[in-house]
Design a protein around this motif. Structure first.
Motif, PDB file in Angstrom:
ATOM      1  N   PRO A   1       0.814  -1.225   0.000  1.00  0.00           N
ATOM      2  CA  PRO A   1       0.000   0.000   0.000  1.00  0.00           C
ATOM      3  C   PRO A   1       0.843   1.268   0.000  1.00  0.00           C
ATOM      4  O   PRO A   1       0.321   2.343  -0.314  1.00  0.00           O
TER       5      PRO A   1
ATOM      6  N   ALA B   1      -5.017   3.685   0.692  1.00  0.00           N
ATOM      7  CA  ALA B   1      -4.987   2.264   0.344  1.00  0.00           C
ATOM      8  C   ALA B   1      -5.145   1.471   1.629  1.00  0.00           C
ATOM      9  O   ALA B   1      -4.517   1.780   2.638  1.00  0.00           O
TER      10      ALA B   1
ATOM     11  N   ARG C   1      -4.458   0.827  -8.650  1.00  0.00           N
ATOM     12  CA  ARG C   1      -3.295   1.011  -7.775  1.00  0.00           C
ATOM     13  C   ARG C   1      -2.226  -0.056  -7.974  1.00  0.00           C
ATOM     14  O   ARG C   1      -1.029   0.254  -7.919  1.00  0.00           O
TER      15      ARG C   1
END
Length: 238
Positions: free
Chosen positions: A133, A195, A220
């Protein structure tokens, strides 16, 4: 004092005596206090104030081996959602970390969310892992992690489980609904590009929330590379 003064005891607190309270650890006592009225904003605020006072009185410094100090009493069963987002670089923070936290606290008050402490915030540098993330921003990247939480009363005797299960479901609905949606709204309004921590990501129950999640993950992460690696290393998807 909160335990003694609160006359509204649920199944999770009805059998707690003064003697029991005296032997409880910090996390256990917080769980019992919150279980008295977990969705009452004013009650949760009082418990939060008591916790803040506990930490204030516990301030200090000590040096010990890491396995003795790097521990924390997280309490009992709980719902947690933790998100990460970029906040500039190690040499120049862009203030996303404080902006998100300030807005989160403001919206909790505005929407009257019964949000227990703590709201955790930590920082880390960027990761080179493509599926992290906090991937990106080079070696100098700075990221903040923010976690929200709600605690679930423990199940007691069989006679009390029906009431306790109802309370647990109400807390679950409050957490997965209004509380998590508040974080999503902050992200949508400010483009923090949050995230989710992989271990804190729950499968949405609402169809369009699931669609949004799938779209965010596709945007992402390099899922094509991940799926190719999984096909080679884990063909049976164990």
């Amino acid at each position: 004092q909160l335990l003694n003064n609160n006359a509204k005891a649920t199944a999770a607190t009805a059998t707690t005596s003064d003697a029991d309270a005296g032997t409880m650890g910090f996390g256990e006592l917080r769980d019992v206090l919150l279980a008295m009225d977990p969705l009452n904003v004013q009650h949760v605020r009082k418990v939060n104030q008591a916790e803040a006072e506990f930490w204030k009185r516990s301030e200090g410094y000590q040096t010990k081996p890491s396995e003795q100090l790097l521990q924390f009493d997280c309490g009992g069963q709980q719902w947690v959602w933790e998100v990460a987002f970029s906040t500039g670089t190690l040499t120049k923070n862009n203030d996303n970390d404080m902006n998100l936290m300030e807005q989160l606290l403001e919206k909790i008050e505005e929407r009257q969310i019964p949000a227990p402490a703590p709201i955790e915030q930590r920082w880390s540098s960027s990761s080179s892992s493509l599926m992290s993330p906090v991937h990106g921003n080079g070696n100098d990247g700075l990221h903040s992690w923010v976690g929200i939480i709600m605690y679930l009363p423990e199940l007691q005797s069989d006679d009390d489980n029906d009431d306790t299960n109802t309370i647990r479901q109400d807390i679950t609905n409050q957490f997965q609904g209004p509380y998590c949606q508040l974080v999503r709204d902050l992200n949508n309004d400010n483009d923090f590009k949050i995230a989710s921590h992989w271990a804190k990501l729950e499968l949405p129950h609402q169809f369009w929330t699931l669609v949004d999640l799938q779209h965010d993950l596709q945007q992402r992460y390099p899922l094509d590379k991940f799926n190719a690696a999984r096909a080679m290393l884990d063909p049976k998807r164990i």
